[in-house]
Design a protein around this motif. Structure first.
Motif, PDB file in Angstrom:
ATOM      1  N   TYR A 157     -39.964  18.824  27.310  1.00 15.95           N
ATOM      2  CA  TYR A 157     -38.823  17.906  27.227  1.00 15.95           C
ATOM      3  C   TYR A 157     -39.173  16.568  27.869  1.00 15.95           C
ATOM      4  CZ  TYR A 157     -34.372  15.899  28.782  1.00 15.95           C
ATOM      5  OH  TYR A 157     -33.335  15.053  29.052  1.00 15.95           O
ATOM      6  N   THR A 205     -32.768  11.028  23.116  1.00 17.67           N
ATOM      7  CA  THR A 205     -32.478  11.638  24.409  1.00 17.67           C
ATOM      8  C   THR A 205     -31.393  12.703  24.270  1.00 17.67           C
ATOM      9  OG1 THR A 205     -33.084   9.600  25.542  1.00 17.67           O
ATOM     10  CG2 THR A 205     -31.769  11.194  26.784  1.00 17.67           C
ATOM     11  N   ALA A 206     -30.347  12.393  23.521  1.00 23.81           N
ATOM     12  CA  ALA A 206     -29.261  13.360  23.323  1.00 23.81           C
ATOM     13  C   ALA A 206     -29.752  14.592  22.570  1.00 23.81           C
ATOM     14  CB  ALA A 206     -28.104  12.698  22.571  1.00 23.81           C
ATOM     15  N   ILE A 207     -30.547  14.397  21.519  1.00 20.74           N
ATOM     16  CA  ILE A 207     -31.040  15.526  20.725  1.00 20.74           C
ATOM     17  C   ILE A 207     -31.980  16.406  21.552  1.00 20.74           C
ATOM     18  CG2 ILE A 207     -32.522  16.130  18.786  1.00 20.74           C
ATOM     19  CD1 ILE A 207     -31.283  13.791  17.271  1.00 20.74           C
ATOM     20  N   THR A 248     -32.134  16.682  24.820  1.00 21.68           N
ATOM     21  CA  THR A 248     -31.373  17.351  25.872  1.00 21.68           C
ATOM     22  C   THR A 248     -30.593  18.524  25.307  1.00 21.68           C
ATOM     23  OG1 THR A 248     -31.189  15.261  27.054  1.00 21.68           O
ATOM     24  CG2 THR A 248     -29.651  17.005  27.680  1.00 21.68           C
ATOM     25  N   TRP A 249     -29.966  18.345  24.166  1.00 25.38           N
ATOM     26  CA  TRP A 249     -29.196  19.412  23.524  1.00 25.38           C
ATOM     27  C   TRP A 249     -30.101  20.595  23.165  1.00 25.38           C
ATOM     28  CZ3 TRP A 249     -24.421  20.961  23.083  1.00 25.38           C
ATOM     29  CH2 TRP A 249     -24.102  21.897  22.113  1.00 25.38           C
ATOM     30  N   GLN A 250     -31.246  20.297  22.571  1.00 23.48           N
ATOM     31  CA  GLN A 250     -32.145  21.382  22.157  1.00 23.48           C
ATOM     32  C   GLN A 250     -32.767  22.094  23.355  1.00 23.48           C
ATOM     33  OE1 GLN A 250     -35.001  19.690  19.512  1.00 23.48           O
ATOM     34  NE2 GLN A 250     -33.656  19.807  17.740  1.00 23.48           N
ATOM     35  N   THR A 251     -33.067  21.362  24.402  1.00 22.56           N
ATOM     36  CA  THR A 251     -33.758  21.967  25.535  1.00 22.56           C
ATOM     37  C   THR A 251     -32.820  22.791  26.406  1.00 22.56           C
ATOM     38  OG1 THR A 251     -35.312  20.148  25.574  1.00 22.56           O
ATOM     39  CG2 THR A 251     -35.174  21.502  27.546  1.00 22.56           C
ATOM     40  N   PHE A 280     -29.261  23.407  25.904  1.00 17.43           N
ATOM     41  CA  PHE A 280     -28.074  24.050  25.379  1.00 17.43           C
ATOM     42  C   PHE A 280     -28.358  25.001  24.221  1.00 17.43           C
ATOM     43  CE2 PHE A 280     -26.608  20.074  27.298  1.00 17.43           C
ATOM     44  CZ  PHE A 280     -25.764  20.605  28.250  1.00 17.43           C
ATOM     45  N   LEU A 281     -29.274  24.650  23.329  1.00 15.01           N
ATOM     46  CA  LEU A 281     -29.546  25.516  22.187  1.00 15.01           C
ATOM     47  C   LEU A 281     -30.567  26.590  22.505  1.00 15.01           C
ATOM     48  CD1 LEU A 281     -29.623  23.210  19.066  1.00 15.01           C
ATOM     49  CD2 LEU A 281     -27.852  24.763  19.789  1.00 15.01           C
ATOM     50  N   ARG A 282     -31.476  26.309  23.384  1.00 14.87           N
ATOM     51  CA  ARG A 282     -32.553  27.236  23.736  1.00 14.87           C
ATOM     52  C   ARG A 282     -33.383  27.640  22.515  1.00 14.87           C
ATOM     53  NH1 ARG A 282     -32.407  28.089  29.247  1.00 14.87           N
ATOM     54  NH2 ARG A 282     -30.317  28.021  30.011  1.00 14.87           N
ATOM     55  N   TYR A 341     -38.306  23.352  19.556  1.00 12.86           N
ATOM     56  CA  TYR A 341     -38.179  22.073  18.871  1.00 12.86           C
ATOM     57  C   TYR A 341     -39.520  21.539  18.483  1.00 12.86           C
ATOM     58  CZ  TYR A 341     -38.831  20.470  23.651  1.00 12.86           C
ATOM     59  OH  TYR A 341     -39.283  20.275  24.924  1.00 12.86           O
TER      60      TYR A 341
END
Length: 157
Positions: free
Chosen positions: A106, A143-145, A147-150, A152-154, A157
């Motif tokens: 990330y 940055t938002a994408i 952060t979300w993938q790292t 919150f989605l687990r 990527y």
């Protein structure tokens, strides 16, 4: 032409079944039951329901003895003992390498994308407003994408 007579009315119900009695049955209106189930000829009233709701403990048999253990309790106890002997309830140190690798990736991706876009926005300045805004927007979006993938989605990527 005359209508045909209606066929005789059919009555449907569940067929009676018999079950093994495990607990003692409590007779309606027995002294051990507060309020007790109402007799068949009497209607259920709100007062009876209120009395049953305010009674502490079990409503149907408050003074009844504890139910003896049956074969299910024994089977569950044996299974628990086997699982405990096999060490299924022992928790060791958890492997944290995937989470650390994901966070490292990330930060590498964040620096690799945002530093060039930030330098581009700094060099171009406010003179070319569209490119400046697009560079800032691309930084915010990536940055938002990431952060979300790292976090919150687990997912990978």
């Amino acid at each position: 032409m005359a209508d045909d007579p209606d066929p005789p009315r059919k009555f449907y119900q569940l067929k009676p079944t018999s079950y093994e009695v495990v607990n003692d049955r409590v007779q309606p209106g027995s002294p051990g039951t507060p309020g007790g189930p109402p007799p068949e000829h009497r209607r259920i009233e709100v007062k009876d329901l209120f009395k049953q709701a305010n009674t502490p403990g079990r409503t149907l048999a408050p003074g009844a003895r504890r139910v003896e253990e049956n074969e299910v309790h024994g089977l569950l106890r044996d299974k628990y003992a086997r699982d405990q002997a096999a060490g299924l309830f022992e928790v060791g140190p958890l492997d944290d390498s995937k989470r650390r690798r994901r966070i490292r990736n990330y930060w590498i991706a964040l620096v690799a994308i945002n530093v060039p876009l930030g330098l581009f926005a700094y060099r171009i300045g406010h003179g070319a407003a569209i490119f400046f805004v697009l560079a800032i927007a691309a930084m915010a979006l990536t940055t938002a994408i990431l952060t979300w993938q790292t976090f919150f989605l687990r997912t990978h990527y």
